[in-house]
Design an enzyme around this catalytic site. Sequence first.
Site, PDB file in Angstrom:
ATOM      1  N   TYR B 111       0.807  -1.150  -0.086  1.00  0.00           N
ATOM      2  CA  TYR B 111       0.051   0.071   0.043  1.00  0.00           C
ATOM      3  C   TYR B 111       0.730   1.301  -0.056  1.00  0.00           C
ATOM      4  CZ  TYR B 111      -3.928  -2.813   0.508  1.00  0.00           C
ATOM      5  OH  TYR B 111      -5.063  -3.709  -0.062  1.00  0.00           O
ATOM      6  N   GLU B 210      -0.624 -30.594   7.628  1.00  0.00           N
ATOM      7  CA  GLU B 210      -0.966 -29.498   6.632  1.00  0.00           C
ATOM      8  C   GLU B 210      -2.539 -28.815   6.982  1.00  0.00           C
ATOM      9  OE1 GLU B 210      -1.660 -31.047   2.637  1.00  0.00           O
ATOM     10  OE2 GLU B 210      -2.730 -29.094   1.933  1.00  0.00           O
ATOM     11  N   ASP B 262      -2.176 -33.944   2.695  1.00  0.00           N
ATOM     12  CA  ASP B 262      -3.215 -34.555   1.797  1.00  0.00           C
ATOM     13  C   ASP B 262      -2.611 -35.279   0.910  1.00  0.00           C
ATOM     14  OD1 ASP B 262      -5.496 -33.265   3.166  1.00  0.00           O
ATOM     15  OD2 ASP B 262      -5.476 -31.576   1.563  1.00  0.00           O
TER      16      ASP B 262
END
Lengths: 674, 377
Positions: B111, B210, B262
């Site tokens: 920003y 995870e 996973d």
Amino acid sequence: MAPARTIAEQLASKQREISVAEFFERNRQILGFDNPQRALLTTVKEAVDNSLDAAEEAGVLPELMVEIAKEADSPDRLRVAVTDNGPGILRREVPNVFARLLYGSRFHSNRQARGQQGIGISAAVLYAALTTARPARITTKVEEEDAAHVLELLIDTQKNAPRVIREDVQIWDRPHGTRIELALKAKYIRGRQSPLEYLRGTAIVNPHARIVLVEPDGTRVTFERAASEMPRIPKETPPHPYGLELGELGYFLKASKRPTVLELLTRDFEGVSPRAAKDVLARAGLSPGATPGSIQGPTQEALLEALHSVPLVAPSSECLSPIGPMLIKRGLRNVLGDVRPEFFAPPVSRPPKVRGGFPFLVEVGLVYGGGLPADQPMQLLRFANRVPLLFQQGACAITAAASNLDWRRYGLEQKGGNGLPVGPVLVLVHVASTKIPFTSEAKEALAEDPDLDKELTLAFQAAARHLKVHISRRSRRSFAQEKFEIIQKILPRLAEKTSHLVDQPIPDLTPVITRIMDVVSLELQLTNEEGPRRAVLEVTNYTSRPRVLEIFLEAPTEILGASAFAPVPEGTDVGMGRAWWTLPKLGPNERAQIVLTFSKGTDVEASDLDWYVAGVDEAHLLGADPLPGDWDVRLPRALIEAAETAAPTDPDSAEGEVDYDAAESEAHVGDDDG
Amino acid sequence: MPRKAKRTSATTTDEPKIRADALRPTLDLARQIYGQLSLGEIPRMRLPLRTKQNIAFQMREGVWRLGKTMGTRSARKLDGALMLLRTFYLVDFINEMARDNKTSTLRELYYISEGWQEGKFHSEDESNLLVEDLEVLCERLREDFRLHPEENGASVIGDLTIRERNRKGLVKKINCRDDVGDGGYALPSNVEKEKIEFVSSGAKFIVAIECGGMVDRLAENGFDERHRALLIHLKGQPARSTRRFLKRLNEELHLPVVVFTDGDPWSFRIFASVAYGAIKTAHISQYLATPSAEFLGVTASDIENYELPSDRLTDQDVRALQAELTDPRFSTADWRSEIDLMLKNGKKAEQQSLAKYGLNYVTDHYLPEKLTEMGVL
């Protein structure tokens, strides 16, 4: 096969057996009255086509007013009025012209015209009567009379005969003209296949016409006249045997008052010399002195076959009226003004060719960029004898020819090299002929034909070549724009920022700028504000050494002739359309200007002005081309040397270095965190 | 449960020498470009490419680091010129922060660039990449530039006692099992020694996980206590601080690390960034990667052996797997056969698919079996 005449004749011969109302109901679709939107468009189209033809025949610049208004208490009805400044129609002709099917002046004439069969406007009158039971109101005045005739007409659907319901004479405040008013079941739409689109197309190919449309909500759209020259009035020519069919030949033989068939062939047909006529008759086994009326049955067939096999002089194209390159450009610019296209390719007007026995020619105009949508297929504006074709684009020979061309070679995107290309491009195609090969009586699409296809393809290619040059120049320009952004915006800030960080004065950036650019740049600005139109050419030497440059301009004679130059050119050859200057020596990062001021009313596009430069080689030249060898200009020795010694290449431009910012991008995908 | 097996902390081998004079290299860069401009040369910098083609295995550290292929960032091209300009807006900004004794976050930086005119970043990716470029060019870490990531790292659950010096300078002693709530101990963005000290640990190994749901499942089932495991939630692709923390635990407390994710191509990449080092941060792999970390699962063969509920691989998944086949980090025989098997079966599965056999299956059967197989239990 020539369906237009034979079908029409068949229809005509059956008129006593079926009523016209029945005929109309059966043929609603091909006549263009199958739904309320379509019916409105067809009505407007038939009236406008008639008005334009009439005005042109009388040598008057057409002035048309199309008013479409809601009918007070019936939401599904509209009132259509088309007023023209044509020659007017004699009182005795009015009922037949407007209220009798298959009545027209052009049915048997062999020249290019918008309407041909004489079905159109009476069909609209019939449709109006069938859907609203209201008569058509015709107001017409010829110049020789003081007052206008006003007639209210219906068609007697049993007899195909006009019925005059009311008649009046009234004062009309115009010297001549015709107005038709109809109330019909109709629906007004905008966008594709709308009256507005039709009139827009009409205005493009008829820049000599002024057309005003008043829409049902009161909106007034005006297509101003963009050209004050009338199109050439096509000459009526006798029929050419190549297009002749057996029935027609029989008609000619029967009706002929010539004493011998030899005379008939040489006088009443085009392209048949006495010698060719003798060949024909010999081949058909006929005596030259035979009377036309005596030739019947199988001999007619033999004669026709002989006419089709003996080589004859090709049909003349005097019966055609091309729009011409200049008016195509003006018409496009006039109507597409709000789109602000960046490029108008020089329009292509192919020489006439013959198909069957009928001459035809193809014209193409191409417009690129500006507000045209870049992600849409090419917009194709199809015209036949100056009439816009709004339906059946997919089934048209014009679309087929455009789709079969590999536009990728000319810088447009096109999946697999066929189909309509994608890009901000609009193409106008006009086919003019004494007999347009429509696919059907609805006259919405042209039938495919090898001769027509060949001409269309050649015309597309010619226009596309100009487009290719433009696109490649443009991509060079965008490359240059990137560099301009670097040197004008980024580099000064980078210098400022680093100087600040190391607490030193800002260095002179000239050497870096010339190294990054390393070109001589020509930038042209056309100004079209108040006062005279000006073109300012700015020449900047963004190379690292001083240069003496010679600038050459090539432009159409009428533009050069209407230009004032500052500084004064070293030489001009207006006849050849050329002017040239030697600029004072430009050091690195120095610039000079050439200003052209055009006298009022001169039409100039950036693409009209071609610039050439001597004194720098092609690789280091931006916004112009090197001077072509065939100009045969004697250059000062110094210039020749300068052009021949290519500038030394920048040492750090060496290829083989990997561009860090181009190599990096692939690494980021789903590999890492913050 | 008594705390035992206290381990003493050891020194990291390759800790960058920083802090003192941290910003001098940034001004050297400015000097370099200023010099080029004064000589009339087109401004340019050379940087090692951070691509998968340019990472090389370092025997000494056992991690993948940046190779020797260099790229050039030059003002000759618009992109290069823009990045050069941004570099010096950034250098100016961090020098200013140093003068004012301020720090900032990567997100704030994005920003702040609103005021950099032409130099404004178009995406946060651009600003993050530029900061990494500056790390490489200056051989410093972004913390030296007083820039921190917005989001903190992972959470830790298990028998680990640390001493953290908080924002106010107070030193707190925290046990990551007894002194924290269900969410565990949240890692700060700085996990270096002056911030966090390891006091003691009763854990025998670390399970890096995870998904948060699986961390909760293991904690609820008491897996950490039963097997003396330290649970670390990776939160998807682990942040730098998470990876740094894992490495410190591994090196200083000698705790083996297993990674439990996973069973899909993206999880393979999570493991690679923990064990081998991420491509984008290959310039500091020696400092972030834990080479001895092992992949526990879910593997492609687990999906078959345990008959787990699975989804079909998407086109994107297949492309990711194919890209991994050309990634040097996955060039071992084991990984190749794992990737090939996944491609062949066309299946992927989530950690949670183990719940098919009940909520306790993962802690009572799957993990003990796998960990025994790996020699951890």
